[in-house]
Design an enzyme around this catalytic site. Structure first.
Site, mmCIF file in Angstrom:
data_model
loop_
_atom_site.group_PDB
_atom_site.id
_atom_site.type_symbol
_atom_site.label_atom_id
_atom_site.label_comp_id
_atom_site.label_asym_id
_atom_site.label_seq_id
_atom_site.Cartn_x
_atom_site.Cartn_y
_atom_site.Cartn_z
ATOM 1 C CD GLN A 199 -45.670 7.516 1.482
ATOM 2 O OE1 GLN A 199 -44.613 8.009 1.872
ATOM 3 N NE2 GLN A 199 -46.330 6.620 2.199
ATOM 4 C CG HIS A 213 -41.525 6.918 4.739
ATOM 5 N ND1 HIS A 213 -41.120 6.158 5.815
ATOM 6 C CD2 HIS A 213 -42.826 6.589 4.517
ATOM 7 C CE1 HIS A 213 -42.130 5.394 6.221
ATOM 8 N NE2 HIS A 213 -43.177 5.639 5.438
#
Length: 385
Positions: free
Chosen positions: A99, A163
């Site tokens: 991510q 995250h």
């Protein structure tokens, strides 16, 4: 913080949204099975540009041109005809993977005179990586970033590709809110104040802790922290009356909309409306004294990303003031109508448009999206015919 509210918008939102918020927040948790309404006006997705590699954010330049970030570490100018410019020089190295990478980007409120912008990214360093916030100037010929300076770097760095959070919002007082994920493997950090994981921070434009932050003088707490107990926010915005809103991903359910206030604890991972991956209770339930309830939650998760209030009447009066949120998981744009302190109706629009990563209102009053895919798109949301 407390900017002066626009009186007309304030009175409208009192009628449509706020009411006795403390009494209605629990009622606002009934989001799992909200009725899907019929759109006030049909909307059409018009592709402005294609061929973007996992675009993450869009900002608006003059003359119908755009700045778009790509997660591998590029910023491009896109012209009105959809041509992708050569990647800008001067972008720092990013920890691209999972991510992570080059993520959000916003223009300074004074961009027309100072050409300053802010962007956040996964910054590599000793121990792994963390979310960092940088400022720079766009060169007059729009070919490079100049005077690039990292003004905030999340602590500590950890070996994770998950995250990062990483949405930036400039408040009306000129301070910057930045959302920070709890890095998944460090979820308990979201409940302690000696780190930046799972926090919203509020900083000045030089990166220093903003005046009025709740922990500036508290020993053992980081002074940039504004609120804590967050999981992973990939959407944030100001409402038209200047209030900071955000949403955050839950674990297999329990995606939340929150209105972070100074010093408040938003519960993760102690309370959540989600559950462990694979099933099973997580945390201590859905409520606990001293921890805030979300304004709204989605179960099952829609994997929200991007967030914008519509302040124009380009789609008709019925949509003005509504909140628009992208769904990565289900590939649609959510239109949320507010009433009495909760989300009263939720409309799925542009179903199948793609993994919506960012949602912004442009200077023309229309909504724009980017889709986070290998062949990602910049999309304009046109009114129906």
């Amino acid at each position: 913080m407390g900017p002066t509210m626009d009186s007309n918008f304030r009175s409208k939102m009192r009628r449509r949204l706020w009411g006795p918020l403390a009494a209605s927040c629990t009622a606002g948790i009934l989001a799992a099975s909200l009725p899907l309404g019929v759109s006030a006006q049909a909307l059409r997705a018009q592709t402005v540009a294609a061929g973007l590699e996992h675009p993450w954010a869009v900002a608006f330049l003059a003359e119908d041109r755009f700045l778009v970030t790509e997660r591998p570490g590029r910023i491009r100018v896109v012209n009105a005809q959809g041509r992708l410019g050569t990647p800008l020089a001067g972008v720092p190295r990013v920890a691209a993977g999972g991510q992570g990478g080059l993520l959000d980007l916003v223009l300074d409120s004074g961009f027309a005179r100072n050409r300053t912008l802010y962007f956040c990214f996964s910054e590599p360093g000793e121990g792994g990586n963390s979310t960092a916030l940088a400022r720079a100037r766009l060169s007059p010929d729009e070919s490079r970033l100049e005077d690039v300076r990292v003004i905030f770097s999340g602590k500590p760095k950890v070996a994770s590709s998950m995250h990062f959070g990483c949405r930036i919002v400039e408040a009306r007082d000129g301070t910057l809110f930045l959302t920070l994920g709890e890095r998944n493997s460090r979820r308990q950090d979201a409940q302690t104040l000696d780190n930046h994981h799972g926090k919203v921070v509020r900083v000045k434009k030089d990166g220093g802790a903003a005046e009025g932050n709740p922990y500036i003088v508290r020993s053992g707490a980081l002074p940039e922290i504004w609120s804590y107990g967050h999981r992973n926010s990939q959407g944030a915005t100001l409402s038209p009356d200047g209030v900071f809103w955000m949403h955050e991903h839950g674990p297999q359910g329990g995606d939340e909309i929150n209105l972070p206030q100074a010093g408040r604890n938003y519960g993760w991972p102690v309370i959540t409306y989600g559950e462990n991956y694979g099933g099973g209770k997580m945390g201590e339930g859905t409520q606990k004294s001293g921890m805030e309830q979300p304004l709204h939650q989605w179960t099952p998760s829609i994997a929200p990303s991007g967030m914008a209030f519509l302040t124009s009447d380009r789609y008709g009066a019925a949509m003005k003031g509504d909140l628009f949120v992208g769904s990565l998981k289900f590939r649609y744009l959510a239109r949320l109508e507010m009433d009495g302190g909760k989300v009263a109706r939720e409309h799925r629009v542009l179903e199948g448009v793609g993994r919506v990563r960012d949602v912004r209102q442009g200077p023309d009053g229309l909504l724009y999206l980017v889709t986070d895919e290998g062949d990602g798109k910049l999309v304009r949301v046109d009114p129906g015919g």
